[in-house]
Design a protein around this motif. Structure first.
Motif, PDB file in Angstrom:
ATOM      1  N   ASP A 139       0.757  -1.235  -0.079  1.00 36.27           N
ATOM      2  CA  ASP A 139       0.099   0.019   0.077  1.00 36.27           C
ATOM      3  C   ASP A 139       0.954   1.160  -0.098  1.00 36.27           C
ATOM      4  OD1 ASP A 139      -2.185   1.963   0.350  1.00 36.27           O
ATOM      5  OD2 ASP A 139      -2.815   1.100   2.206  1.00 36.27           O
ATOM      6  N   VAL A 140       1.015   2.059  -1.051  1.00 32.03           N
ATOM      7  CA  VAL A 140       1.938   2.966  -1.227  1.00 32.03           C
ATOM      8  C   VAL A 140       1.208   4.356  -1.625  1.00 32.03           C
ATOM      9  CG1 VAL A 140       4.059   3.747  -2.406  1.00 32.03           C
ATOM     10  CG2 VAL A 140       3.572   1.160  -2.239  1.00 32.03           C
ATOM     11  N   LEU A 141       1.839   5.493  -1.200  1.00 31.58           N
ATOM     12  CA  LEU A 141       1.436   6.770  -1.496  1.00 31.58           C
ATOM     13  C   LEU A 141       2.369   7.255  -2.448  1.00 31.58           C
ATOM     14  CD1 LEU A 141      -0.389   9.321  -0.898  1.00 31.58           C
ATOM     15  CD2 LEU A 141       1.263  10.060   0.807  1.00 31.58           C
ATOM     16  N   PHE A 142       1.901   7.740  -3.678  1.00 29.13           N
ATOM     17  CA  PHE A 142       2.629   8.352  -4.632  1.00 29.13           C
ATOM     18  C   PHE A 142       2.496   9.783  -4.791  1.00 29.13           C
ATOM     19  CE2 PHE A 142       2.322   3.898  -5.817  1.00 29.13           C
ATOM     20  CZ  PHE A 142       3.783   3.790  -6.465  1.00 29.13           C
ATOM     21  N   VAL A 143       3.541  10.535  -4.771  1.00 30.29           N
ATOM     22  CA  VAL A 143       3.502  12.083  -5.158  1.00 30.29           C
ATOM     23  C   VAL A 143       4.419  12.539  -6.206  1.00 30.29           C
ATOM     24  CG1 VAL A 143       3.818  14.472  -4.135  1.00 30.29           C
ATOM     25  CG2 VAL A 143       2.762  12.611  -2.628  1.00 30.29           C
ATOM     26  N   PHE A 144       4.084  13.220  -7.157  1.00 30.02           N
ATOM     27  CA  PHE A 144       4.797  13.653  -8.420  1.00 30.02           C
ATOM     28  C   PHE A 144       5.002  15.117  -8.090  1.00 30.02           C
ATOM     29  CE2 PHE A 144       3.388   9.825 -10.033  1.00 30.02           C
ATOM     30  CZ  PHE A 144       4.227   9.533 -10.954  1.00 30.02           C
ATOM     31  N   THR A 145       6.138  15.660  -7.998  1.00 31.95           N
ATOM     32  CA  THR A 145       6.170  17.212  -7.917  1.00 31.95           C
ATOM     33  C   THR A 145       7.278  17.587  -8.766  1.00 31.95           C
ATOM     34  OG1 THR A 145       6.510  19.052  -6.244  1.00 31.95           O
ATOM     35  CG2 THR A 145       7.805  17.147  -6.019  1.00 31.95           C
ATOM     36  N   PRO A 146       7.103  18.679  -9.489  1.00 27.90           N
ATOM     37  CA  PRO A 146       6.160  19.489  -9.654  1.00 27.90           C
ATOM     38  C   PRO A 146       4.771  18.305 -10.231  1.00 27.90           C
ATOM     39  CG  PRO A 146       7.423  20.120 -11.538  1.00 27.90           C
ATOM     40  CD  PRO A 146       8.205  19.425 -10.769  1.00 27.90           C
ATOM     41  N   GLY A 147       3.554  19.042 -10.454  1.00 23.63           N
ATOM     42  CA  GLY A 147       2.526  18.072 -10.747  1.00 23.63           C
ATOM     43  C   GLY A 147       2.334  18.202 -12.062  1.00 23.63           C
ATOM     44  N   MET A 148       1.643  17.389 -12.690  1.00 26.65           N
ATOM     45  CA  MET A 148       1.001  17.566 -14.111  1.00 26.65           C
ATOM     46  C   MET A 148      -0.099  16.447 -14.259  1.00 26.65           C
ATOM     47  SD  MET A 148       4.131  15.345 -15.932  1.00 26.65           S
ATOM     48  CE  MET A 148       3.370  15.838 -17.520  1.00 26.65           C
ATOM     49  N   GLY A 149      -0.800  16.789 -15.050  1.00 27.66           N
ATOM     50  CA  GLY A 149      -1.919  16.046 -15.129  1.00 27.66           C
ATOM     51  C   GLY A 149      -1.692  14.636 -15.415  1.00 27.66           C
ATOM     52  N   ARG A 150      -1.916  13.633 -14.197  1.00 35.44           N
ATOM     53  CA  ARG A 150      -1.476  12.256 -14.478  1.00 35.44           C
ATOM     54  C   ARG A 150      -2.644  11.507 -14.501  1.00 35.44           C
ATOM     55  NH1 ARG A 150       3.423  10.750 -15.243  1.00 35.44           N
ATOM     56  NH2 ARG A 150       3.424   8.941 -14.556  1.00 35.44           N
ATOM     57  N   PHE A 151      -3.915  11.988 -14.082  1.00 37.41           N
ATOM     58  CA  PHE A 151      -4.924  10.899 -13.670  1.00 37.41           C
ATOM     59  C   PHE A 151      -5.533  10.417 -14.845  1.00 37.41           C
ATOM     60  CE2 PHE A 151      -6.548  12.812  -9.434  1.00 37.41           C
ATOM     61  CZ  PHE A 151      -5.624  12.558  -8.747  1.00 37.41           C
ATOM     62  N   ASP A 152      -5.317  11.149 -15.937  1.00 35.86           N
ATOM     63  CA  ASP A 152      -5.769  10.189 -17.415  1.00 35.86           C
ATOM     64  C   ASP A 152      -4.873   9.439 -17.757  1.00 35.86           C
ATOM     65  OD1 ASP A 152      -8.126  12.000 -17.689  1.00 35.86           O
ATOM     66  OD2 ASP A 152      -6.970  13.301 -18.898  1.00 35.86           O
ATOM     67  N   TYR A 153      -3.786   9.470 -17.399  1.00 35.63           N
ATOM     68  CA  TYR A 153      -2.647   8.491 -17.651  1.00 35.63           C
ATOM     69  C   TYR A 153      -2.799   7.125 -16.643  1.00 35.63           C
ATOM     70  CZ  TYR A 153       1.763   5.858 -17.757  1.00 35.63           C
ATOM     71  OH  TYR A 153       2.574   4.527 -17.868  1.00 35.63           O
ATOM     72  N   LEU A 154      -3.351   7.572 -15.372  1.00 32.37           N
ATOM     73  CA  LEU A 154      -3.604   6.179 -14.412  1.00 32.37           C
ATOM     74  C   LEU A 154      -5.200   5.586 -15.074  1.00 32.37           C
ATOM     75  CD1 LEU A 154      -2.866   7.938 -11.034  1.00 32.37           C
ATOM     76  CD2 LEU A 154      -1.275   6.207 -12.298  1.00 32.37           C
ATOM     77  N   ARG A 155      -5.742   6.458 -15.462  1.00 29.22           N
ATOM     78  CA  ARG A 155      -7.058   5.781 -16.039  1.00 29.22           C
ATOM     79  C   ARG A 155      -6.810   4.932 -17.175  1.00 29.22           C
ATOM     80  NH1 ARG A 155      -8.970  11.619 -15.313  1.00 29.22           N
ATOM     81  NH2 ARG A 155      -9.925  11.466 -13.109  1.00 29.22           N
ATOM     82  N   LEU A 156      -5.812   5.382 -18.113  1.00 23.54           N
ATOM     83  CA  LEU A 156      -5.655   4.777 -19.389  1.00 23.54           C
ATOM     84  C   LEU A 156      -4.744   3.404 -18.945  1.00 23.54           C
ATOM     85  CD1 LEU A 156      -4.978   4.165 -22.256  1.00 23.54           C
ATOM     86  CD2 LEU A 156      -2.914   5.641 -21.982  1.00 23.54           C
ATOM     87  N   LEU A 157      -3.948   3.181 -17.818  1.00 22.69           N
ATOM     88  CA  LEU A 157      -3.430   2.067 -17.552  1.00 22.69           C
ATOM     89  C   LEU A 157      -4.424   1.021 -17.059  1.00 22.69           C
ATOM     90  CD1 LEU A 157      -0.295   3.280 -15.309  1.00 22.69           C
ATOM     91  CD2 LEU A 157      -0.154   2.120 -17.479  1.00 22.69           C
ATOM     92  N   GLY A 158      -5.345   1.460 -16.212  1.00 23.26           N
ATOM     93  CA  GLY A 158      -6.415   0.436 -15.822  1.00 23.26           C
ATOM     94  C   GLY A 158      -7.238   0.029 -16.913  1.00 23.26           C
ATOM     95  N   ARG A 159      -7.453   0.932 -17.982  1.00 24.05           N
ATOM     96  CA  ARG A 159      -8.288   0.383 -19.195  1.00 24.05           C
ATOM     97  C   ARG A 159      -7.575  -0.758 -20.047  1.00 24.05           C
ATOM     98  NH1 ARG A 159      -9.142   5.971 -19.679  1.00 24.05           N
ATOM     99  NH2 ARG A 159      -8.162   5.890 -21.719  1.00 24.05           N
ATOM    100  N   VAL A 160      -5.874  -0.454 -20.103  1.00 26.69           N
ATOM    101  CA  VAL A 160      -5.102  -1.391 -20.581  1.00 26.69           C
ATOM    102  C   VAL A 160      -4.943  -2.460 -20.065  1.00 26.69           C
ATOM    103  CG1 VAL A 160      -2.888  -1.752 -21.530  1.00 26.69           C
ATOM    104  CG2 VAL A 160      -3.930   0.445 -22.253  1.00 26.69           C
ATOM    105  N   MET A 161      -5.047  -2.531 -18.676  1.00 21.56           N
ATOM    106  CA  MET A 161      -4.718  -3.678 -17.932  1.00 21.56           C
ATOM    107  C   MET A 161      -6.199  -4.692 -17.983  1.00 21.56           C
ATOM    108  SD  MET A 161      -1.791  -3.844 -16.536  1.00 21.56           S
ATOM    109  CE  MET A 161      -1.948  -5.041 -15.097  1.00 21.56           C
ATOM    110  N   ARG A 162      -7.356  -3.919 -18.006  1.00 18.21           N
ATOM    111  CA  ARG A 162      -8.507  -4.613 -18.079  1.00 18.21           C
ATOM    112  C   ARG A 162      -9.051  -4.901 -19.704  1.00 18.21           C
ATOM    113  NH1 ARG A 162      -9.864  -0.262 -15.035  1.00 18.21           N
ATOM    114  NH2 ARG A 162     -10.978   0.719 -16.776  1.00 18.21           N
ATOM    115  N   GLY A 163      -7.917  -4.950 -20.721  1.00 21.16           N
ATOM    116  CA  GLY A 163      -8.016  -5.062 -21.843  1.00 21.16           C
ATOM    117  C   GLY A 163      -9.305  -4.158 -22.732  1.00 21.16           C
ATOM    118  N   GLU A 164      -9.511  -2.958 -22.100  1.00 25.16           N
ATOM    119  CA  GLU A 164     -10.528  -2.175 -22.610  1.00 25.16           C
ATOM    120  C   GLU A 164      -9.919  -0.948 -23.528  1.00 25.16           C
ATOM    121  OE1 GLU A 164     -12.140  -0.352 -19.231  1.00 25.16           O
ATOM    122  OE2 GLU A 164     -13.103  -2.250 -18.580  1.00 25.16           O
ATOM    123  N   ALA A 165      -8.458  -1.088 -23.649  1.00 22.91           N
ATOM    124  CA  ALA A 165      -7.876  -0.286 -24.483  1.00 22.91           C
ATOM    125  C   ALA A 165      -6.368  -0.778 -25.122  1.00 22.91           C
ATOM    126  CB  ALA A 165      -7.336   1.241 -23.720  1.00 22.91           C
TER     127      ALA A 165
END
Length: 176
Positions: free
Chosen positions: A120-146
């Motif tokens: 169970d890990v907390l991740f922080v990127f600094t400076p920030g940049m829009g990464r939530f769309d990337y994480l959503r994409l990863l989930g879709r790829v892992m589920r075979g949806e992308a």
């Protein structure tokens, strides 16, 4: 702005020129794949670009991220519980509960749940940049949806550049 994050502005503007960001656990968006759940906490639009943060829980033996680097951001790891196997440069080590790691830009790194352990890990990127769309994409790829090609095509947009690491491949093979 993350629709699940709320700003707190009950302090005088001189003490806090930017509003605080609060994401309630019950309201946080999650992205799941077969071996992990990512809880999206604050994206850069929520923090005036200061940071992006999310929490990932990995099942035992779950893959995290292959070897990659970022050109603009530090990636910070804090292990809440369990153990995380990490690559930094050419060195593989295990982070355990309470351990903290900060990886500077241009440094190849990778991570996965440590052999036989959940993480169970907390991740922080600094400076920030829009990464939530990337994480959503990863989930879709892992589920075979992308298509996995979408990840490679997004490397510049999300500052996520994959590299080959024989050291990381050997570590994963050894723990399999």
């Amino acid at each position: 702005m993350n629709q699940n994050a709320e700003t707190l502005s009950d302090r005088p503007s001189a003490a806090a020129p930017l509003p605080a960001v609060l994401t309630r656990h019950a309201d946080a968006e999650t992205c799941a794949d077969p071996s992990s759940v990512m809880t999206l906490l604050a994206d850069s639009a929520d923090t005036a670009g200061a940071f992006t943060s999310y929490r990932s829980t990995f099942a035992a033996g779950a893959a995290g991220a292959p070897a990659h680097f970022h050109t603009r951001a530090w990636e910070l790891f804090f292990v809440i519980s369990g153990a995380l196997q990490v690559l930094v440069g050419e060195e593989v080590s295990i982070l355990r509960e309470g351990d903290f790691l900060a990886v500077p830009p241009h440094t190849p790194h990778a991570f996965a749940a440590a052999p036989g352990s959940e993480a169970d890990v907390l991740f922080v990127f600094t400076p920030g940049m829009g990464r939530f769309d990337y994480l959503r994409l990863l989930g879709r790829v892992m589920r075979g949806e992308a298509d996995p090609k979408e990840i490679a095509e997004s490397s510049e947009r999300f500052d996520n550049h994959y590299v080959d690491s024989p050291v990381w491949r050997a570590a994963l093979e050894q723990s399999a």
